[in-house]
Design a protein around this motif. Structure first.
Motif, PDB file in Angstrom:
ATOM      1  N   VAL A   8      94.994  59.161  -9.372  1.00 16.70           N
ATOM      2  CA  VAL A   8      94.166  58.274  -8.588  1.00 16.70           C
ATOM      3  C   VAL A   8      95.209  57.080  -8.472  1.00 16.70           C
ATOM      4  N   VAL A   9      95.186  56.292  -7.389  1.00 18.73           N
ATOM      5  CA  VAL A   9      96.000  55.330  -7.255  1.00 18.73           C
ATOM      6  C   VAL A   9      95.345  54.095  -6.792  1.00 18.73           C
ATOM      7  N   GLY A  10      95.579  52.850  -7.353  1.00 17.48           N
ATOM      8  CA  GLY A  10      94.785  51.823  -7.124  1.00 17.48           C
ATOM      9  C   GLY A  10      95.587  50.440  -7.177  1.00 17.48           C
ATOM     10  N   ARG A  11      95.084  49.355  -6.779  1.00 19.65           N
ATOM     11  CA  ARG A  11      95.771  48.302  -6.850  1.00 19.65           C
ATOM     12  C   ARG A  11      95.011  47.441  -7.836  1.00 19.65           C
ATOM     13  N   PHE A  12      95.782  47.079  -9.049  1.00 17.16           N
ATOM     14  CA  PHE A  12      95.108  46.410 -10.090  1.00 17.16           C
ATOM     15  C   PHE A  12      95.001  44.994 -10.034  1.00 17.16           C
ATOM     16  N   GLY A  13      95.739  44.479  -8.951  1.00 14.94           N
ATOM     17  CA  GLY A  13      95.807  42.980  -8.773  1.00 14.94           C
ATOM     18  C   GLY A  13      97.071  42.411  -8.267  1.00 14.94           C
ATOM     19  N   GLY A  14      97.000  41.395  -7.314  1.00 15.55           N
ATOM     20  CA  GLY A  14      98.171  41.006  -6.899  1.00 15.55           C
ATOM     21  C   GLY A  14      99.201  42.191  -6.280  1.00 15.55           C
ATOM     22  N   ASP A  15     100.360  42.239  -7.152  1.00 14.83           N
ATOM     23  CA  ASP A  15     101.177  43.020  -6.641  1.00 14.83           C
ATOM     24  C   ASP A  15     101.559  44.335  -7.529  1.00 14.83           C
ATOM     25  N   GLU A  16     100.526  44.558  -8.431  1.00 15.35           N
ATOM     26  CA  GLU A  16     100.579  45.165  -9.667  1.00 15.35           C
ATOM     27  C   GLU A  16      99.701  46.623  -9.110  1.00 15.35           C
ATOM     28  N   PHE A  17     100.162  47.716  -9.351  1.00 15.68           N
ATOM     29  CA  PHE A  17      99.418  48.999  -9.090  1.00 15.68           C
ATOM     30  C   PHE A  17      99.423  50.025 -10.330  1.00 15.68           C
ATOM     31  N   VAL A  18      98.331  50.863 -10.311  1.00 14.46           N
ATOM     32  CA  VAL A  18      98.254  51.640 -11.373  1.00 14.46           C
ATOM     33  C   VAL A  18      98.050  53.039 -10.682  1.00 14.46           C
ATOM     34  N   VAL A  19      98.872  54.182 -11.346  1.00 20.39           N
ATOM     35  CA  VAL A  19      98.666  55.370 -11.060  1.00 20.39           C
ATOM     36  C   VAL A  19      97.902  56.209 -12.293  1.00 20.39           C
ATOM     37  N   VAL A  20      96.818  56.790 -12.069  1.00 17.58           N
ATOM     38  CA  VAL A  20      96.132  57.657 -13.204  1.00 17.58           C
ATOM     39  C   VAL A  20      96.618  59.157 -13.063  1.00 17.58           C
ATOM     40  N   ILE A  21      97.184  59.730 -13.953  1.00 15.44           N
ATOM     41  CA  ILE A  21      97.544  61.183 -13.852  1.00 15.44           C
ATOM     42  C   ILE A  21      96.781  62.167 -14.723  1.00 15.44           C
ATOM     43  N   PRO A  22      95.428  62.396 -14.310  1.00 15.44           N
ATOM     44  CA  PRO A  22      94.714  63.362 -15.174  1.00 15.44           C
ATOM     45  C   PRO A  22      95.250  64.527 -15.692  1.00 15.44           C
ATOM     46  N   GLU A  23      95.252  64.872 -16.658  1.00 15.05           N
ATOM     47  CA  GLU A  23      95.845  66.286 -17.319  1.00 15.05           C
ATOM     48  C   GLU A  23      97.491  65.941 -17.469  1.00 15.05           C
ATOM     49  N   GLY A  24      98.132  65.111 -16.998  1.00 13.95           N
ATOM     50  CA  GLY A  24      99.429  64.764 -17.361  1.00 13.95           C
ATOM     51  C   GLY A  24      99.769  64.492 -18.561  1.00 13.95           C
ATOM     52  N   ALA A  25     100.853  65.396 -18.917  1.00 11.23           N
ATOM     53  CA  ALA A  25     101.334  65.194 -20.408  1.00 11.23           C
ATOM     54  C   ALA A  25     102.502  64.117 -20.341  1.00 11.23           C
ATOM     55  N   HIS A  26     102.840  63.749 -21.566  1.00 12.86           N
ATOM     56  CA  HIS A  26     103.633  62.768 -21.859  1.00 12.86           C
ATOM     57  C   HIS A  26     105.140  63.150 -20.946  1.00 12.86           C
ATOM     58  N   ASP A  27     105.417  64.327 -20.869  1.00 15.63           N
ATOM     59  CA  ASP A  27     106.867  65.021 -20.247  1.00 15.63           C
ATOM     60  C   ASP A  27     106.575  64.634 -18.505  1.00 15.63           C
ATOM     61  N   HIS A  28     105.393  64.159 -18.308  1.00 16.18           N
ATOM     62  CA  HIS A  28     105.193  64.082 -16.650  1.00 16.18           C
ATOM     63  C   HIS A  28     105.652  62.785 -16.541  1.00 16.18           C
ATOM     64  N   LEU A  29     105.705  61.686 -17.319  1.00 17.82           N
ATOM     65  CA  LEU A  29     105.851  60.295 -17.056  1.00 17.82           C
ATOM     66  C   LEU A  29     107.122  60.169 -16.461  1.00 17.82           C
ATOM     67  N   VAL A  30     108.260  60.631 -17.090  1.00 19.80           N
ATOM     68  CA  VAL A  30     109.616  60.241 -16.518  1.00 19.80           C
ATOM     69  C   VAL A  30     109.979  60.631 -15.058  1.00 19.80           C
ATOM     70  N   PRO A  31     109.439  61.947 -14.807  1.00 24.38           N
ATOM     71  CA  PRO A  31     110.073  62.661 -13.343  1.00 24.38           C
ATOM     72  C   PRO A  31     109.103  62.066 -12.429  1.00 24.38           C
ATOM     73  N   CYS A  32     107.845  61.571 -12.940  1.00 24.46           N
ATOM     74  CA  CYS A  32     106.897  60.724 -11.771  1.00 24.46           C
ATOM     75  C   CYS A  32     107.550  59.409 -11.662  1.00 24.46           C
ATOM     76  N   ALA A  33     107.747  58.691 -12.677  1.00 31.74           N
ATOM     77  CA  ALA A  33     108.336  57.401 -12.582  1.00 31.74           C
ATOM     78  C   ALA A  33     109.634  57.378 -11.672  1.00 31.74           C
ATOM     79  N   GLN A  34     110.376  58.201 -11.850  1.00 29.03           N
ATOM     80  CA  GLN A  34     111.524  58.377 -11.054  1.00 29.03           C
ATOM     81  C   GLN A  34     111.421  58.793  -9.668  1.00 29.03           C
ATOM     82  N   ARG A  35     110.389  59.438  -9.574  1.00 27.74           N
ATOM     83  CA  ARG A  35     110.096  59.889  -8.096  1.00 27.74           C
ATOM     84  C   ARG A  35     109.397  58.655  -7.099  1.00 27.74           C
ATOM     85  N   VAL A  36     108.708  57.771  -7.837  1.00 28.27           N
ATOM     86  CA  VAL A  36     108.244  56.814  -7.258  1.00 28.27           C
ATOM     87  C   VAL A  36     109.188  55.611  -7.089  1.00 28.27           C
ATOM     88  N   GLY A  37     109.877  55.443  -8.131  1.00 26.68           N
ATOM     89  CA  GLY A  37     110.993  54.246  -8.201  1.00 26.68           C
ATOM     90  C   GLY A  37     112.282  54.674  -7.116  1.00 26.68           C
TER      91      GLY A  37
END
Length: 495
Positions: A409-438
């Motif tokens: 789930v991708v949404g605009r939280f406000g201004g230039d801030e965005f949020v990505v909700v990763i359902p059923e994504g474990a802690h190990d998913h955070l780093v590769p997902c953040a690196q892919r986006v960045g």
């Protein structure tokens, strides 16, 4: 329907035969005979004296491809003789049998002219047909009651994999993405591996759920989603001038059965498609919406003609429902989507976050979240103007959707801030997902600071997930921007 010519029979008798009602199940049985039968008719008397079963049999001979009227003549003695034959065998029903009805006559024809194995195969085919028609009706009713296109598509896949219906081991849906010029993995039902296959089948047999209970489970996503998560990492791209499976499926009006040890298309190879598998395109009103793969990867059961026939029925019926629901969804989402970035607005984002957290908590599964902020965004507006700032936000919305899974789930939280909700994504998913986006943002000349957190690994209560990710975002900005921070790790570079 065009009747065959019937020599020497007067029009009143032909008219009486055509008016005789033939039950649909008998039409279906005779249409599926393994070999065509011949009918020879000798008829005397007036239409009123001919038993109904005789008129019904004559009608089948006039209209059916598998019971062909070979000869017909009128007799002077008032006698009635209808002979059905096949390969040297013949059956002539008596007046007593005719008086007992067409069902008795049809049963006698099958018992006399066909071997036990042939009759058994015919019975199995007819039972399969009846079961699938009932299941198709149930699935269509559930889809029509649904107001959510995602739920409706899970219901479709449940029909393909349910033992009450087509019974494929796996079914996966790939949706056309015009920007990527490929069919992107969207939804899937089936085992993740062979061990998972046996566990699932044993659980289904032990619980002995009916089709309606299974559909409700799938519609609520109450099933192991590891296979779906794997499918969502895949794309099926047409191979251009090469006639691979995707190209052939798109050109065919019917599902295509492939028999080969290994798939040609790279996406299908990653999926492990091989042996026998089916690929079918969904084209309501000629517009391609997606592709469906179905196979029996784990039990290696052969795919037979009846399965292909009813797969086509399922797809034709449900594709129209999908199209209608998609139109409804597009109208509704005008009120849910941020007009500038194409992502969910804050109200819808918070609603989706609450739903996914509640669902993951209910099923004991993790849920992760990323918060991304455009670095030095105010300077872009001040130095280049608000139109340039808006363009940056549009690009961020696009790249976030591109870099995430279909169920995220991708949404605009406000201004230039965005949020990505990763359902059923474990802690190990955070780093590769953040690196892919960045990294994707960096490649387009945009610097993002990203914070991420996962429940329950990084916060004891689901309600604290957003705050935990926000704290990590603050740490990323304090660490020099252009990096990502997650609990328990040093700032992560995108390079």
């Amino acid at each position: 329907m065009t009747a065959r010519p019937a020599a020497d029979l007067p029009q009143p008798i032909l008219h009486a035969a055509r008016l005789a009602p033939v039950p649909m199940y008998l039409r279906a049985i005779f249409s599926r005979l393994p070999e065509a039968l011949s009918l020879d008719a000798e008829i005397g008397g007036s239409p009123e004296t001919i038993p109904l079963a005789a008129r019904q049999l004559l009608k089948l001979g006039l209209l059916s491809e598998q019971l062909q009227l070979r000869s017909a003549k009128l007799t002077d003695d008032g006698a009635l003789k209808l002979t059905v034959s096949r390969s040297g065998k013949a059956f002539t029903p008596t007046l007593e049998e005719l008086s007992r009805g067409i069902t008795v006559v049809a049963q006698a024809i099958l018992e006399t002219l066909f071997a036990r194995a042939e009759a058994s195969a015919l019975l199995s085919s007819f039972a399969f047909q009846s079961s699938n028609l009932a299941t198709l009706r149930t699935i269509t009713n559930f889809m029509l009651q649904s107001t959510d296109v995602d739920q409706a598509l899970y219901i479709l896949l449940s029909g393909l994999t349910s033992g009450f219906s087509l019974g494929f081991n796996r079914a996966a849906l790939f949706v056309w993405d015009g920007a990527r010029k490929a069919f992107v993995g969207s939804k899937a039902i089936g085992p993740y591996d062979e061990a998972d296959a046996h566990r699932i089948w044993e659980a289904i047999e032990e619980e002995d759920k009916d089709i309606e209970a299974l559909i409700r489970d799938y519609a609520r996503r109450n099933f192991d989603t590891r296979f779906q998560q794997f499918v969502q990492e895949l794309e099926l791209a047409p191979a251009g001038g090469v006639a691979d499976e995707v190209t052939r499926a798109l050109l065919s009006p019917q599902p295509v059965l492939f028999r080969q040890e290994q798939a040609t298309n790279p996406g299908l190879r990653k999926l492990g498609a091989g042996g026998e598998y089916v690929l079918a395109s969904l084209k309501p009103h000629g517009r391609t919406l997606g592709l469906i793969l179905a196979d029996n990867r784990y039990n290696r059961a052969p795919i037979f003609v009846d399965q292909l026939t009813y797969l086509s029925f399922f797809i034709d019926q449900t594709a129209l429902v999908w199209e209608n629901l998609a139109l409804l969804k597009s109208v509704e989402e005008l009120a849910r989507v941020d007009a500038l970035t194409g992502t969910f607005n804050r109200r819808e984002l918070e609603s989706r976050l609450h739903y996914e957290l509640a669902r993951c908590q209910r099923h004991g599964r993790p849920c992760s979240l990323l918060m991304a902020d455009v670095d030095l965004f105010k300077q872009v507006n001040d130095q280049k103007g608000h139109e340039a700032g808006d363009e940056v936000l549009r690009q961020v919305g696009a790249l976030l959707r591109e870099a995430t899974r279909a169920d995220d789930v991708v949404g605009r939280f406000g201004g230039d801030e965005f949020v990505v909700v990763i359902p059923e994504g474990a802690h190990d998913h955070l780093v590769p997902c953040a690196q892919r986006v960045g990294a994707l943002a960096q490649g387009r000349g945009i610097s993002l600071s990203i914070g991420g957190a996962s429940w329950p690994a990084d916060c004891p209560e689901p309600a604290g997930l957003l705050t935990a990710a926000d704290q990590c975002l603050y740490r990323a900005k304090a660490s020099g921007r252009g990096c990502a921070c997650v609990p328990g790790k040093d700032p992560i570079s995108y390079r």
